[in-house]
Design an enzyme around this catalytic site. Sequence first.
Site, mmCIF file in Angstrom:
data_model
loop_
_atom_site.group_PDB
_atom_site.id
_atom_site.type_symbol
_atom_site.label_atom_id
_atom_site.label_comp_id
_atom_site.label_asym_id
_atom_site.label_seq_id
_atom_site.Cartn_x
_atom_site.Cartn_y
_atom_site.Cartn_z
ATOM 1 C CG ASN A 197 -3.400 9.356 -5.844
ATOM 2 O OD1 ASN A 197 -2.605 8.288 -5.436
ATOM 3 N ND2 ASN A 197 -4.797 9.399 -5.541
ATOM 4 C CB CYS B 134 -8.733 6.975 -5.928
ATOM 5 S SG CYS B 134 -8.530 6.990 -4.033
ATOM 6 C CD GLU C 114 -6.958 0.195 -0.605
ATOM 7 O OE1 GLU C 114 -6.665 1.468 -0.717
ATOM 8 O OE2 GLU C 114 -7.536 -0.084 0.496
ATOM 9 C CD GLU D 185 -5.467 -2.790 2.141
ATOM 10 O OE1 GLU D 185 -5.033 -1.734 2.567
ATOM 11 O OE2 GLU D 185 -4.574 -3.853 1.928
HETATM 12 P P1 NDP Z 1 -0.716 3.030 -11.671
HETATM 13 O O1 NDP Z 1 -1.374 1.819 -11.682
HETATM 14 O O2 NDP Z 1 0.114 3.284 -12.918
HETATM 15 O O3 NDP Z 1 0.798 2.548 -10.462
HETATM 16 C C1 NDP Z 1 0.483 2.187 -9.066
HETATM 17 C C2 NDP Z 1 1.882 1.571 -8.565
HETATM 18 O O4 NDP Z 1 2.102 0.658 -9.451
HETATM 19 C C3 NDP Z 1 3.054 2.382 -8.975
HETATM 20 O O5 NDP Z 1 3.951 2.323 -7.754
HETATM 21 C C4 NDP Z 1 3.781 1.921 -10.279
HETATM 22 O O6 NDP Z 1 4.964 2.000 -10.537
HETATM 23 C C5 NDP Z 1 3.166 0.316 -9.921
HETATM 24 N N1 NDP Z 1 3.286 -0.400 -11.037
HETATM 25 C C6 NDP Z 1 3.153 -0.008 -12.416
HETATM 26 N N2 NDP Z 1 3.059 -1.003 -13.311
HETATM 27 C C7 NDP Z 1 3.166 -2.167 -12.420
HETATM 28 C C8 NDP Z 1 3.409 -3.510 -12.788
HETATM 29 N N3 NDP Z 1 3.379 -4.109 -14.100
HETATM 30 N N4 NDP Z 1 3.530 -4.609 -11.862
HETATM 31 C C9 NDP Z 1 3.506 -3.963 -10.581
HETATM 32 N N5 NDP Z 1 3.544 -2.735 -10.034
HETATM 33 C C10 NDP Z 1 3.343 -1.896 -11.250
HETATM 34 O O7 NDP Z 1 -1.572 3.942 -10.960
HETATM 35 P P2 NDP Z 1 -0.882 5.542 -10.790
HETATM 36 O O8 NDP Z 1 0.039 5.711 -10.128
HETATM 37 O O9 NDP Z 1 -1.157 6.198 -12.145
HETATM 38 O O10 NDP Z 1 -2.133 5.973 -9.648
HETATM 39 C C11 NDP Z 1 -3.194 6.425 -10.207
HETATM 40 C C12 NDP Z 1 -4.449 5.346 -10.207
HETATM 41 O O11 NDP Z 1 -4.532 4.891 -8.859
HETATM 42 C C13 NDP Z 1 -5.850 5.824 -10.564
HETATM 43 O O12 NDP Z 1 -6.369 4.944 -11.249
HETATM 44 C C14 NDP Z 1 -6.490 5.950 -9.094
HETATM 45 O O13 NDP Z 1 -7.886 5.906 -9.025
HETATM 46 C C15 NDP Z 1 -5.917 4.684 -8.139
HETATM 47 N N6 NDP Z 1 -5.794 5.088 -6.871
HETATM 48 C C16 NDP Z 1 -6.663 4.349 -6.164
HETATM 49 C C17 NDP Z 1 -6.917 4.556 -4.682
HETATM 50 C C18 NDP Z 1 -7.901 3.636 -3.978
HETATM 51 O O14 NDP Z 1 -8.062 3.660 -2.836
HETATM 52 N N7 NDP Z 1 -8.858 2.867 -4.717
HETATM 53 C C19 NDP Z 1 -6.333 5.515 -4.016
HETATM 54 C C20 NDP Z 1 -5.561 6.518 -5.020
HETATM 55 C C21 NDP Z 1 -5.298 6.016 -6.148
HETATM 56 P P3 NDP Z 1 5.668 3.374 -11.242
HETATM 57 O O15 NDP Z 1 4.658 4.564 -10.708
HETATM 58 O O16 NDP Z 1 6.778 3.550 -10.863
HETATM 59 O O17 NDP Z 1 5.315 2.990 -12.598
#
Ligand code: NDP
Length: 480
Positions: free
Chosen positions: A150, A282, A248, A461
């Site tokens: 995002n 987020c 996070e 963090e």
């Molecule tokens: P995901 O959890 O789908 O993915 C996050 C990252 O994890 C990506 O790089 C993804 O790879 C990777 N990933 C997916 N599956 C695995 C696994 N089994 N093991 C290790 N890594 C994995 O989240 P999104 O990318 O859809 O992002 C949106 C989410 O992030 C929302 O829930 C949002 O709220 C949260 N978010 C939280 C923030 C915070 O500060 N708390 C800030 C921004 C977002 P790939 O995409 O290549 O599959």
Amino acid sequence: MERILNYVNGTLRPALGGGWLAGHEPATGQVFAEIADSDAADVEQAVQAAEHAFPAWNALGRQGRHDALMRVADLVERDLDLFARAESRDNGKPVHLAHEVDIPRAVANLRFFATAILHWGSEAHLMDEVALNYTERQPVGVAGAISPWNLPLYLFTWKIAPALAAGCTVVAKPSEVTPWTAFLLAERCIEAGLPPGVLNILHGTGPKVGAAITAHPRIPALSFTGGTATGARIAATAAPMFKKLSLELGGKNPVLVFADCDFEHMLNVTMRSSFRNQGQICLCGSRILIERPLYERFREAFVARAKALRVGDPALEDTDLGAVVSEAHMEKVLGHIALAKQEGGRVLCGGERVRLDGRLRDGWYLQPTVIEGLDQQCRTNQEEIFGPVVTLQPFDREEEAVAQANATPYGLASVVWTRDGQRMHRVARALKSGIVWVNCWMVRDLRTPFGGMKQSGVGREGGVEALRFFTETKNVCIRL
Ligand code: NDP
């Protein structure tokens, strides 16, 4: 066709297995890039490079690491335009947003942690004439970093900058959906003379690369930002290995609007906190709770403003909302809107896909959507939608508003609008979220801890907390 290569041991290279993934442009729905499809073998190679680079990176000292990170930051800033256009093409967000917010904040992350390490001290405790204790903090070694789609470069640098400044070397994976700015960053690292192996960037899917980073026995600390379900999977793998873990995760953030607020200012900021980046931040507020005397006025003004937002070409200056990140995500958001209707919600505006003309006709665009008539227990108000969708609900008493605000499994951020000074503190104390913004939104001081409560994450963090996370703490006790 763009080619997104891995960055391992200082060089750009395809994945060892030779596979490629298709990278889509959300604005057009078309494939525009091929992305290295890495796996556990690439992770092993990157870890070896990072281990090899670790002693020399440490020997550079704080000043040397500061200088290297500042050179990288300068090059990203020099190429801000290129980065902003790449981030927009990858993610669908308006170019002007990436230009004004995402990329400058990524530069600020690099500069902040490069500088913070110069000023970071440690404590000493003198036990009268008995002993002197001092706290030594040493980098953990090879750190893992996994970031979402995002805010691609902003969240990527938010992880790698403190790790590198603290003296760790890094194996990092950006989201496979938005890898381009991390690739451009790798090119700038080479140009800046960052020593080979200090930062390694692997592209590919979460289940392959992300899971291999998580499970790697020689990566003792892992910083992850993403969804709560993925975070739970990562924790299940990492916990038995006693890894340091910062998670996070998702949010379902409430916005509490009291009748005494500065209405126009609140309205301007609440439009942004609802729909910025197509609602895919987020920290966006997705549940707006409004004190009843203000409800009708708020609803009328808010819906009128939401209808006037321009959904369009991310390249244009006057576009408010670009495309959402993927077709799957668009379908997920539309599914949530359908669910809201089933649950008895009234769609006051939006709710549909937007079809643009010409080359943008297959892009993934959604109308800003406002829904009322749902209580806080329904799924629409409990589950993260992560799109341009907000719900409105009136409240009568402050305690009721706080209880509703706290009534989800998440606890990332909250926003409070009031001019009553005592209420600001009272409500902020009662809200169960890692950050409470009062009369503002998304104002960030990088010195402050950042992170969620409950299912929004563990570990804070930001500022020295982030530097601490990437170090092992040791007490040295010397008998006097
Ligand atoms: P995901 O959890 O789908 O993915 C996050 C990252 O994890 C990506 O790089 C993804 O790879 C990777 N990933 C997916 N599956 C695995 C696994 N089994 N093991 C290790 N890594 C994995 O989240 P999104 O990318 O859809 O992002 C949106 C989410 O992030 C929302 O829930 C949002 O709220 C949260 N978010 C939280 C923030 C915070 O500060 N708390 C800030 C921004 C977002 P790939 O995409 O290549 O599959």
